[in-house]
Design an enzyme around this catalytic site. Structure first.
Site, PDB file in Angstrom:
ATOM      1  N   CYS B  93       0.865  -1.206   0.112  1.00  0.00           N
ATOM      2  CA  CYS B  93      -0.108  -0.141  -0.098  1.00  0.00           C
ATOM      3  C   CYS B  93       0.789   1.087  -0.136  1.00  0.00           C
ATOM      4  O   CYS B  93       1.458   1.648  -1.107  1.00  0.00           O
ATOM      5  CB  CYS B  93      -1.010  -0.032   1.163  1.00  0.00           C
ATOM      6  SG  CYS B  93      -2.082   1.036   0.792  1.00  0.00           S
ATOM      7  N   HIS B 203      -3.541  -5.802   1.389  1.00  0.00           N
ATOM      8  CA  HIS B 203      -2.734  -5.962   2.441  1.00  0.00           C
ATOM      9  C   HIS B 203      -2.726  -7.381   2.962  1.00  0.00           C
ATOM     10  O   HIS B 203      -3.702  -7.690   3.630  1.00  0.00           O
ATOM     11  CB  HIS B 203      -3.403  -5.042   3.461  1.00  0.00           C
ATOM     12  CG  HIS B 203      -3.332  -3.859   3.332  1.00  0.00           C
ATOM     13  ND1 HIS B 203      -2.160  -3.053   4.169  1.00  0.00           N
ATOM     14  CD2 HIS B 203      -3.810  -2.817   2.749  1.00  0.00           C
ATOM     15  CE1 HIS B 203      -2.492  -1.661   3.825  1.00  0.00           C
ATOM     16  NE2 HIS B 203      -3.519  -1.615   3.016  1.00  0.00           N
ATOM     17  N   GLU B 205      -0.757  -8.707   5.246  1.00  0.00           N
ATOM     18  CA  GLU B 205      -0.689  -8.943   6.577  1.00  0.00           C
ATOM     19  C   GLU B 205      -1.976  -8.587   7.592  1.00  0.00           C
ATOM     20  O   GLU B 205      -2.032  -9.051   8.503  1.00  0.00           O
ATOM     21  CB  GLU B 205       0.089  -7.834   7.369  1.00  0.00           C
ATOM     22  CG  GLU B 205      -0.369  -6.319   7.357  1.00  0.00           C
ATOM     23  CD  GLU B 205      -0.614  -5.387   6.135  1.00  0.00           C
ATOM     24  OE1 GLU B 205      -0.469  -6.163   4.893  1.00  0.00           O
ATOM     25  OE2 GLU B 205      -0.675  -4.319   6.063  1.00  0.00           O
TER      26      GLU B 205
END
Lengths: 80, 237
Positions: B93, B203, B205
Site C-alpha cells: 500500500c 494488505h 498482513e
C-alpha cells in the site's frame, strides 16, 4: 528571487478530482466543459542569476515537485 | 551464518505516519520470522536482515504525492542498497507508493478513479509463482485479500504495461470486476526488473488468519519469509 511552479496533470491523464469539481460547478449552474486540478508551489530562492535559478528549479521539478509520468510543470521566475 | 530452519530477520520500516507496521510485524512473526521494527531515521538496516517490508499507512501525511517525501528518509538509502544487492523488498500500500516514487518500481499510484476510499476484501489472481514473493502460491490461484486506500490506482503508460506484462512482472491482478480503484490493466502488484522488489495495494498482513476472514495473504508473506531464510543461509561474501 522568487519562483512559482505550476504542476498540472498531463494531457490524457484522467483527473478524477477535476471531474468531481466540474460536476459540482455544473450543479451550481455554471457551464463548465472540463476542469483539471494541479498544484502551485511558491519558492523563495537564494542567488540572483535567473538562468541558474531556472535550471535549479527545473531540477527540483524533475526530482521532487512533479512526477514526470503523470504531471507536467511550468516555471515562472519573479525577479525582484 | 544462520542455520536453515531458524527464524530469519525481516525488517519492517516505520515512517512517521505508518500505521500497518504493527500488523505486518505480527503477521511475519506468526509466519516464523523475527520481525524487527526499524525507524525511518536509521541509516542502516539491522545486521543480518533477510528481507525488508515497507508497510501501509500515510507516511508524511501523503504530502505532495503519496510516498514522495518518505523516499528521502535516511533508511531508504539502506533499503536501496539492500535491493541493489538482491535483497527482497516488499512494499504494501503506502510502501508500494514509496517504492514507485523512489524509482524502485515502475509506474505511480494515483487517486482512485471513484475518488472514494475503498476498504473491502478483493479477489486477486496470482499471475506468477516465483520467489521471493509468490513461491507459495500457484499460478492462477485466486487470493482474497483486503484493500484499504484512497490512492491505489496504479498507472503506467501503455508501453510500460506491455513491457511489464511480457516480462511477467505484473505478478498480481484484480480478478474481473474486482478492480477497486481503476488501476491500469487491473494491476494489483508489480515487480522490478530483477524480480526482488514488489509492491502491492492489497494488505496481506491483514489476511493471515482464516478467523479474520481470509488466510490468503499468508501465502505472500510466508514466501517472503522463505526467501529471507534462504538469503540468511547463503554464505556471506
Amino acid at each position: 528571487m522568487k519562483a512559482t511552479v505550476l504542476v498540472r496533470p498531463k494531457v490524457g491523464i484522467l483527473d478524477p478530482q477535476g471531474d468531481a469539481v466540474r460536476e459540482s460547478l455544473r450543479h451550481l449552474g455554471f457551464a463548465v466543459g472540463d476542469a483539471r486540478i494541479g498544484r502551485v508551489v511558491e519558492l523563495e530562492l537564494d542567488g540572483g542569476d535567473p538562468a541558474q535559478a531556472r535550471a535549479e528549479v527545473e531540477r527540483m521539478c524533475e526530482q521532487l515537485l512533479a512526477n514526470p509520468l503523470i504531471e507536467s510543470y511550468e516555471i515562472e521566475l519573479i525577479e525582484p | 551464518m544462520t542455520e536453515r530452519g531458524s527464524r530469519p530477520s525481516v525488517a519492517v520500516v516505520v515512517f512517521p505516519g505508518s500505521n500497518d507496521d504493527g500488523d505486518a510485524a505480527w503477521a511475519l512473526r506468526a509466519l516464523g520470522a523475527d520481525a524487527l521494527l526499524v525507524w525511518h531515521g536509521d541509516g542502516e538496516l539491522p545486521e543480518g536482515t533477510g528481507a525488508v517490508v515497507l508497510p501501509g499507512g500515510f507516511s508524511y501525511g501523503d504530502y505532495l504525492r503519496c510516498g514522495a517525501i518518505a523516499r528521502f528518509s535516511p533508511v531508504m538509502r539502506a533499503v536501496e542498497g539492500f535491493a541493489a544487492a538482491g535483497g527482497p523488498v516488499l512494499g504494501i500500500c503506502n510502501g508500494f507508493q514509496i517504492l514507485c516514487e523512489a524509482g524502485l518500481l515502475p509506474g505511480v499510484l494515483r487517486a482512485n478513479a471513484s475518488l472514494s476510499f475503498v476498504c473491502r476484501d478483493v479477489a486477486v489472481r496470482v499471475e506468477q509463482s516465483r520467489p521471493p514473493f509468490t513461491s507459495r502460491a500457484e499460478p492462477g490461484q485466486r487470493l482474497v485479500i483486503p484493500v484499504k486506500h484512497g490512492e491505489g490506482c496504479w498507472y503506467g503508460p501503455s508501453e510500460l504495461v506491455d513491457e511489464l506484462d511480457s516480462a511477467g512482472r505484473i505478478v498480481l491482478r484484480y480478478e474481473p470486476g474486482e478492480n477497486p480503484n481503476g488501476a491500469a490493466a487491473d494491476v494489483a502488484g508489480v515487480l522490478n526488473e530483477q524480480g526482488n522488489v514488489m509492491g502491492l495495494m492489497p494488505h496481506p498482513e491483514h489476511a493471515v488468519d482464516p478467523m479474520l476472514g481470509s488466510g490468503d495473504g499468508a501465502l505472500i508473506l510466508a514466501s517472503l519469509v522463505d526467501a529471507a531464510r534462504d538469503r540468511m543461509s547463503m554464505p556471506v561474501g
